[in-house]
Design an enzyme around this catalytic site. Structure first.
Site, PDB file in Angstrom:
ATOM      1  N   ASP A  30    -114.373 -17.785 -81.584  1.00 28.12           N
ATOM      2  CA  ASP A  30    -115.396 -16.952 -80.952  1.00 28.12           C
ATOM      3  C   ASP A  30    -115.613 -17.480 -79.544  1.00 28.12           C
ATOM      4  O   ASP A  30    -115.426 -18.680 -79.287  1.00 28.12           O
ATOM      5  CB  ASP A  30    -116.718 -16.995 -81.736  1.00 28.12           C
ATOM      6  CG  ASP A  30    -117.610 -15.803 -81.435  1.00 28.12           C
ATOM      7  OD1 ASP A  30    -118.017 -15.638 -80.265  1.00 28.12           O
ATOM      8  OD2 ASP A  30    -117.903 -15.025 -82.353  1.00 28.12           O
ATOM      9  N   TYR A 150    -112.231   2.154 -74.796  1.00 29.41           N
ATOM     10  CA  TYR A 150    -112.185   1.581 -76.143  1.00 29.41           C
ATOM     11  C   TYR A 150    -111.187   2.333 -77.017  1.00 29.41           C
ATOM     12  O   TYR A 150    -110.351   1.729 -77.704  1.00 29.41           O
ATOM     13  CB  TYR A 150    -113.579   1.630 -76.763  1.00 29.41           C
ATOM     14  CG  TYR A 150    -113.650   1.075 -78.163  1.00 29.41           C
ATOM     15  CD1 TYR A 150    -113.702  -0.297 -78.373  1.00 29.41           C
ATOM     16  CD2 TYR A 150    -113.670   1.915 -79.277  1.00 29.41           C
ATOM     17  CE1 TYR A 150    -113.773  -0.823 -79.658  1.00 29.41           C
ATOM     18  CE2 TYR A 150    -113.737   1.409 -80.551  1.00 29.41           C
ATOM     19  CZ  TYR A 150    -113.785   0.039 -80.746  1.00 29.41           C
ATOM     20  OH  TYR A 150    -113.841  -0.473 -82.012  1.00 29.41           O
ATOM     21  N   LYS A 154    -107.604   0.914 -78.653  1.00 26.26           N
ATOM     22  CA  LYS A 154    -107.357   0.873 -80.093  1.00 26.26           C
ATOM     23  C   LYS A 154    -106.134   1.703 -80.478  1.00 26.26           C
ATOM     24  O   LYS A 154    -105.425   1.371 -81.440  1.00 26.26           O
ATOM     25  CB  LYS A 154    -108.599   1.334 -80.853  1.00 26.26           C
ATOM     26  CG  LYS A 154    -109.782   0.374 -80.729  1.00 26.26           C
ATOM     27  CD  LYS A 154    -109.439  -1.022 -81.221  1.00 26.26           C
ATOM     28  CE  LYS A 154    -110.629  -1.951 -81.221  1.00 26.26           C
ATOM     29  NZ  LYS A 154    -110.303  -3.317 -81.712  1.00 26.26           N
ATOM     30  N   THR A 185    -122.240  -4.079 -87.646  1.00 27.11           N
ATOM     31  CA  THR A 185    -121.973  -5.243 -86.814  1.00 27.11           C
ATOM     32  C   THR A 185    -122.778  -5.119 -85.530  1.00 27.11           C
ATOM     33  O   THR A 185    -123.411  -4.082 -85.271  1.00 27.11           O
ATOM     34  CB  THR A 185    -120.478  -5.344 -86.459  1.00 27.11           C
ATOM     35  OG1 THR A 185    -120.115  -4.206 -85.663  1.00 27.11           O
ATOM     36  CG2 THR A 185    -119.614  -5.377 -87.713  1.00 27.11           C
TER      37      THR A 185
END
Length: 238
Positions: A30, A150, A154, A185
Protein backbone atom coordinates in the site's frame (compact mmCIF):
# COMPACT_ATOMS: atom_id res chain seq x y z
CA UNK A 1 -8.72 -24.41 -1.11
CA UNK A 2 -5.30 -24.52 0.51
CA UNK A 3 -2.47 -22.09 -0.14
CA UNK A 4 -0.15 -23.50 2.50
CA UNK A 5 3.43 -22.48 1.79
CA UNK A 6 2.55 -20.34 -1.22
CA UNK A 7 3.87 -16.80 -1.47
CA UNK A 8 1.48 -14.13 -2.72
CA UNK A 9 2.05 -10.46 -3.53
CA UNK A 10 -1.27 -8.74 -2.81
CA UNK A 11 -2.80 -5.29 -2.77
CA UNK A 12 -6.12 -5.33 -0.91
CA UNK A 13 -6.77 -6.25 2.71
CA UNK A 14 -9.74 -8.58 2.18
CA UNK A 15 -7.86 -10.77 -0.28
CA UNK A 16 -4.71 -10.74 1.85
CA UNK A 17 -6.62 -11.93 4.91
CA UNK A 18 -8.42 -14.62 2.93
CA UNK A 19 -5.13 -15.95 1.54
CA UNK A 20 -3.54 -15.90 4.98
CA UNK A 21 -6.43 -17.91 6.43
CA UNK A 22 -5.66 -20.55 3.82
CA UNK A 23 -2.00 -20.71 4.80
CA UNK A 24 -0.36 -18.35 2.31
CA UNK A 25 2.63 -16.16 3.06
CA UNK A 26 1.34 -12.75 2.07
CA UNK A 27 3.25 -9.70 0.91
CA UNK A 28 0.89 -6.75 1.35
CA UNK A 29 1.40 -3.48 -0.50
CA UNK A 30 0.00 0.00 0.00
CA UNK A 31 1.15 3.55 -0.54
CA UNK A 32 -0.27 4.46 2.89
CA UNK A 33 1.77 3.05 5.78
CA UNK A 34 -1.08 3.60 8.25
CA UNK A 35 -3.35 1.39 6.13
CA UNK A 36 -0.70 -1.33 6.12
CA UNK A 37 -0.27 -1.19 9.89
CA UNK A 38 -4.03 -1.41 10.44
CA UNK A 39 -4.12 -4.65 8.47
CA UNK A 40 -0.90 -6.00 9.97
CA UNK A 41 -2.25 -5.42 13.48
CA UNK A 42 -5.37 -7.50 12.79
CA UNK A 43 -4.72 -10.78 14.57
CA UNK A 44 -8.21 -12.29 14.19
CA UNK A 45 -6.87 -15.10 12.05
CA UNK A 46 -3.23 -15.12 13.11
CA UNK A 47 -2.59 -12.93 10.08
CA UNK A 48 0.86 -11.34 9.91
CA UNK A 49 1.87 -10.21 6.42
CA UNK A 50 5.14 -8.85 5.17
CA UNK A 51 4.18 -5.24 4.59
CA UNK A 52 5.82 -2.99 2.02
CA UNK A 53 5.08 0.69 1.61
CA UNK A 54 5.19 1.33 -2.11
CA UNK A 55 4.04 3.82 -4.71
CA UNK A 56 3.36 1.59 -7.70
CA UNK A 57 3.76 4.51 -10.10
CA UNK A 58 7.48 4.55 -9.23
CA UNK A 59 9.71 2.00 -10.95
CA UNK A 60 12.13 1.77 -8.03
CA UNK A 61 9.29 0.98 -5.62
CA UNK A 62 8.07 -1.80 -7.91
CA UNK A 63 11.56 -3.26 -8.14
CA UNK A 64 11.78 -3.18 -4.35
CA UNK A 65 8.54 -5.15 -4.04
CA UNK A 66 10.13 -8.08 -5.87
CA UNK A 67 13.43 -7.73 -4.02
CA UNK A 68 11.79 -7.74 -0.57
CA UNK A 69 9.56 -10.68 -1.49
CA UNK A 70 12.42 -12.82 -2.77
CA UNK A 71 14.77 -11.80 0.06
CA UNK A 72 12.19 -12.97 2.59
CA UNK A 73 10.63 -16.00 0.88
CA UNK A 74 12.91 -16.99 -2.03
CA UNK A 75 10.04 -17.65 -4.41
CA UNK A 76 6.71 -16.33 -5.69
CA UNK A 77 3.52 -18.25 -6.48
CA UNK A 78 0.75 -15.66 -6.84
CA UNK A 79 0.66 -12.08 -8.09
CA UNK A 80 -2.56 -10.26 -7.30
CA UNK A 81 -2.56 -6.91 -9.14
CA UNK A 82 -5.12 -4.72 -7.41
CA UNK A 83 -3.58 -1.24 -7.16
CA UNK A 84 -5.89 1.33 -8.68
CA UNK A 85 -7.61 4.65 -8.27
CA UNK A 86 -10.87 6.09 -9.46
CA UNK A 87 -10.90 9.70 -10.60
CA UNK A 88 -13.60 11.50 -12.51
CA UNK A 89 -12.75 12.61 -16.02
CA UNK A 90 -14.46 13.51 -19.28
CA UNK A 91 -13.14 14.43 -22.71
CA UNK A 92 -13.89 18.09 -21.90
CA UNK A 93 -11.61 18.36 -18.84
CA UNK A 94 -8.99 21.10 -19.10
CA UNK A 95 -6.41 18.91 -17.34
CA UNK A 96 -7.49 15.71 -19.08
CA UNK A 97 -4.05 14.48 -20.10
CA UNK A 98 -2.45 15.00 -16.68
CA UNK A 99 -5.32 13.05 -15.19
CA UNK A 100 -5.34 10.39 -17.91
CA UNK A 101 -1.60 9.80 -18.28
CA UNK A 102 0.00 10.51 -14.96
CA UNK A 103 -2.71 9.48 -12.54
CA UNK A 104 -5.08 6.90 -14.00
CA UNK A 105 -3.03 5.08 -16.63
CA UNK A 106 0.21 5.02 -14.61
CA UNK A 107 -1.52 3.69 -11.50
CA UNK A 108 -4.19 1.43 -12.96
CA UNK A 109 -2.39 -0.08 -15.93
CA UNK A 110 1.30 0.76 -16.34
CA UNK A 111 2.20 -0.30 -12.80
CA UNK A 112 0.47 -3.62 -13.41
CA UNK A 113 2.40 -4.16 -16.63
CA UNK A 114 5.77 -3.46 -14.99
CA UNK A 115 5.17 -5.52 -11.85
CA UNK A 116 3.98 -8.44 -13.98
CA UNK A 117 7.04 -8.07 -16.23
CA UNK A 118 9.36 -8.31 -13.22
CA UNK A 119 7.41 -11.12 -11.53
CA UNK A 120 6.94 -13.34 -14.60
CA UNK A 121 10.31 -15.20 -14.43
CA UNK A 122 9.66 -16.19 -10.81
CA UNK A 123 6.06 -17.24 -11.48
CA UNK A 124 7.29 -19.43 -14.33
CA UNK A 125 9.56 -21.27 -11.89
CA UNK A 126 6.61 -22.14 -9.64
CA UNK A 127 3.98 -22.45 -12.40
CA UNK A 128 2.08 -19.84 -10.45
CA UNK A 129 -0.70 -17.53 -11.44
CA UNK A 130 -1.77 -13.91 -11.77
CA UNK A 131 -5.11 -12.34 -10.94
CA UNK A 132 -5.71 -8.76 -12.08
CA UNK A 133 -8.44 -6.53 -10.73
CA UNK A 134 -10.40 -4.85 -13.49
CA UNK A 135 -13.94 -3.45 -13.34
CA UNK A 136 -17.31 -3.68 -15.03
CA UNK A 137 -16.44 -0.19 -16.30
CA UNK A 138 -14.22 -1.97 -18.83
CA UNK A 139 -17.35 -3.59 -20.26
CA UNK A 140 -19.89 -0.76 -20.24
CA UNK A 141 -20.22 2.99 -19.94
CA UNK A 142 -22.18 4.43 -17.03
CA UNK A 143 -24.07 7.62 -17.72
CA UNK A 144 -23.39 10.49 -15.35
CA UNK A 145 -20.37 8.94 -13.63
CA UNK A 146 -17.66 10.73 -15.73
CA UNK A 147 -15.29 7.75 -15.73
CA UNK A 148 -13.51 8.16 -19.07
CA UNK A 149 -9.94 7.57 -17.88
CA UNK A 150 -10.86 4.92 -15.32
CA UNK A 151 -12.95 2.96 -17.82
CA UNK A 152 -10.27 3.07 -20.52
CA UNK A 153 -7.59 1.97 -18.06
CA UNK A 154 -9.69 -1.02 -16.98
CA UNK A 155 -10.39 -1.98 -20.58
CA UNK A 156 -6.61 -2.00 -20.94
CA UNK A 157 -6.37 -4.32 -17.93
CA UNK A 158 -8.75 -6.79 -19.57
CA UNK A 159 -6.80 -6.98 -22.80
CA UNK A 160 -3.46 -6.97 -20.98
CA UNK A 161 -4.76 -10.01 -19.09
CA UNK A 162 -5.51 -11.84 -22.32
CA UNK A 163 -2.19 -10.95 -23.93
CA UNK A 164 -0.13 -12.02 -20.92
CA UNK A 165 -2.19 -15.19 -20.54
CA UNK A 166 -1.14 -16.16 -24.06
CA UNK A 167 2.51 -15.28 -23.39
CA UNK A 168 2.66 -17.32 -20.19
CA UNK A 169 0.47 -20.29 -21.14
CA UNK A 170 3.41 -22.29 -22.56
CA UNK A 171 5.07 -21.93 -19.14
CA UNK A 172 2.07 -23.18 -17.16
CA UNK A 173 1.19 -19.80 -15.64
CA UNK A 174 -2.48 -18.79 -15.65
CA UNK A 175 -3.59 -15.15 -15.89
CA UNK A 176 -7.15 -13.97 -15.26
CA UNK A 177 -9.04 -10.85 -14.29
CA UNK A 178 -11.86 -10.13 -11.86
CA UNK A 179 -14.29 -7.38 -12.87
CA UNK A 180 -16.17 -6.18 -9.79
CA UNK A 181 -19.20 -3.96 -9.87
CA UNK A 182 -19.93 -1.44 -7.10
CA UNK A 183 -18.26 -2.72 -3.95
CA UNK A 184 -18.10 -1.46 -0.37
CA UNK A 185 -14.64 0.11 -0.53
CA UNK A 186 -13.23 3.59 -0.02
CA UNK A 187 -13.35 4.20 -3.76
CA UNK A 188 -17.19 4.33 -3.63
CA UNK A 189 -18.29 7.67 -2.20
CA UNK A 190 -22.00 7.90 -3.05
CA UNK A 191 -23.11 4.38 -2.21
CA UNK A 192 -26.83 4.98 -2.68
CA UNK A 193 -26.28 6.14 -6.26
CA UNK A 194 -24.21 3.06 -7.05
CA UNK A 195 -26.74 0.74 -5.41
CA UNK A 196 -29.30 2.00 -7.91
CA UNK A 197 -26.97 0.83 -10.72
CA UNK A 198 -27.30 -2.84 -9.70
CA UNK A 199 -30.11 -5.30 -10.40
CA UNK A 200 -30.02 -6.70 -6.85
CA UNK A 201 -29.92 -3.15 -5.38
CA UNK A 202 -26.98 -3.99 -3.13
CA UNK A 203 -23.23 -3.46 -3.15
CA UNK A 204 -20.76 -6.34 -3.15
CA UNK A 205 -18.76 -7.04 -0.02
CA UNK A 206 -14.94 -7.03 -0.41
CA UNK A 207 -14.92 -10.59 0.91
CA UNK A 208 -17.07 -11.72 -2.03
CA UNK A 209 -14.54 -10.37 -4.50
CA UNK A 210 -11.74 -11.94 -2.46
CA UNK A 211 -13.47 -15.33 -2.67
CA UNK A 212 -13.55 -15.16 -6.46
CA UNK A 213 -9.90 -14.11 -6.57
CA UNK A 214 -8.93 -17.04 -4.36
CA UNK A 215 -10.71 -19.47 -6.65
CA UNK A 216 -8.81 -18.14 -9.67
CA UNK A 217 -5.54 -18.31 -7.73
CA UNK A 218 -6.15 -21.90 -6.65
CA UNK A 219 -5.43 -25.26 -8.22
CA UNK A 220 -9.19 -25.63 -8.81
CA UNK A 221 -8.88 -23.09 -11.63
CA UNK A 222 -5.80 -24.52 -13.34
CA UNK A 223 -7.66 -24.88 -16.64
CA UNK A 224 -8.81 -21.25 -16.58
CA UNK A 225 -6.68 -18.57 -18.23
CA UNK A 226 -7.24 -15.39 -20.21
CA UNK A 227 -10.71 -14.94 -18.74
CA UNK A 228 -12.54 -12.06 -17.08
CA UNK A 229 -14.96 -12.84 -14.26
CA UNK A 230 -17.77 -10.42 -13.40
CA UNK A 231 -19.10 -10.06 -9.84
CA UNK A 232 -21.48 -7.11 -9.94
CA UNK A 233 -24.93 -7.88 -8.44
CA UNK A 234 -26.34 -7.63 -11.94
CA UNK A 235 -25.04 -4.14 -12.70
CA UNK A 236 -24.36 -5.10 -16.32
CA UNK A 237 -28.04 -5.91 -16.69
CA UNK A 238 -29.31 -2.45 -15.85
Amino acid sequence: MSFTGKVAIVTGAATAKALAREGAKVVLLDINEDNLQDVANDREHGYKPLIITADVTKDEDIKNILKETLDNFNHLDILMNNAGIGKKSTIFDENLMDNFDHVIMNTNLCSMVYLTHLAAPYLIKTKGNIVNTSSICSLRTIEGKDLLGYSVSKAGVDHFTRCVALDLAPHGVSVNAVNPGPTKTNIIKNREAWIRCTAFKILSEPEEIAGLILFLASDKARSVTGSTYVCDNGALLT
